[in-house]
Scaffold this motif. Structure first.
Motif, short mmCIF file in Angstrom:
data_model
loop_
_atom_site.label_atom_id
_atom_site.label_comp_id
_atom_site.label_asym_id
_atom_site.label_seq_id
_atom_site.Cartn_x
_atom_site.Cartn_y
_atom_site.Cartn_z
N ASN A 22 6.39 1.70 -14.61
CA ASN A 22 6.76 1.29 -13.25
C ASN A 22 6.25 2.29 -12.22
OD1 ASN A 22 7.93 -1.17 -13.53
ND2 ASN A 22 10.04 -0.42 -13.53
N LEU A 23 6.36 3.57 -12.52
CA LEU A 23 5.88 4.60 -11.63
C LEU A 23 4.37 4.47 -11.41
CD1 LEU A 23 6.56 7.15 -9.98
CD2 LEU A 23 6.06 8.45 -12.07
N GLU A 24 3.63 4.25 -12.48
CA GLU A 24 2.18 4.07 -12.37
C GLU A 24 1.85 2.83 -11.54
OE1 GLU A 24 -0.41 5.99 -13.30
OE2 GLU A 24 1.15 7.46 -13.74
N TYR A 25 2.59 1.76 -11.75
CA TYR A 25 2.35 0.52 -11.00
C TYR A 25 2.57 0.76 -9.51
CZ TYR A 25 3.18 -4.01 -8.92
OH TYR A 25 3.14 -5.09 -8.07
N TYR A 26 3.68 1.40 -9.15
CA TYR A 26 3.97 1.62 -7.74
C TYR A 26 3.01 2.63 -7.11
CZ TYR A 26 8.04 -1.31 -8.10
OH TYR A 26 8.87 -2.39 -8.28
N LYS A 27 2.54 3.59 -7.87
CA LYS A 27 1.52 4.50 -7.37
C LYS A 27 0.25 3.73 -7.04
CE LYS A 27 2.58 8.89 -9.65
NZ LYS A 27 2.08 9.84 -10.66
N SER A 29 -0.08 0.47 -6.53
CA SER A 29 0.19 -0.48 -5.45
C SER A 29 0.21 0.23 -4.10
CB SER A 29 1.52 -1.18 -5.71
OG SER A 29 1.83 -2.07 -4.67
N GLY A 30 0.84 1.37 -4.03
CA GLY A 30 0.88 2.14 -2.79
C GLY A 30 -0.50 2.62 -2.37
N LYS A 33 -2.49 -0.37 -1.01
CA LYS A 33 -2.07 -0.75 0.34
C LYS A 33 -2.49 0.30 1.37
CE LYS A 33 1.39 -3.78 -1.36
NZ LYS A 33 2.71 -4.23 -1.48
N TYR A 112 2.52 -6.79 2.25
CA TYR A 112 3.33 -7.67 1.41
C TYR A 112 2.54 -8.74 0.68
CZ TYR A 112 7.18 -5.37 3.66
OH TYR A 112 8.04 -4.41 4.10
#
Length: 118
Positions: A22-27, A29-30, A33, A112
């Protein structure tokens, strides 16, 4: 009873793996963006810079044209300045629909959206 510590170890390992993914995914994704916002801001800045150059040259052209039309160079430049002041007032009065809402929509789509458009 002997399986409980082993199950807790497996559960801990699975949870660690889950949080790491999850941390890798949000990194990612951030980062994606951030890049998309940077590109949008760069393109917007480039557009406005080119528009300012166009307005500058159109302003000089309008001033010279009005100078010839009115027979006085000072009146030509003052007339062009007056036109620009009227445009500034119109833009200020219409800033929400002309500037704020399009930028809000642009950044909302960037932040989004589920998948980048190719």
């Amino acid at each position: 009873m002997e399986n409980i510590p082993e199950q807790f170890a497996q559960l801990k390992e699975l949870l660690t793996e889950y949080f790491d993914s999850n941390l890798e995914y949000y990194k990612f994704s951030g980062f994606e963006k951030l890049i998309r916002i940077t590109i949008a801001l760069s393109l917007t800045a480039l557009f406005f810079m080119l528009a300012m150059f166009a307005l500058l040259f159109f302003g000089f052209g309008t001033a010279v044209w009005l100078s010839d039309l009115l027979g006085n160079e000072i009146l030509g430049y003052m007339g062009t300045g007056t036109i620009y002041l009227i445009l500034i007032c119109l833009i200020y009065l219409l800033k929400k629909p002309l500037i704020e809402r399009p930028f809000i929509k642009l950044f909302y789509r960037i932040l989004y959206s589920k998948r980048p458009k190719n």
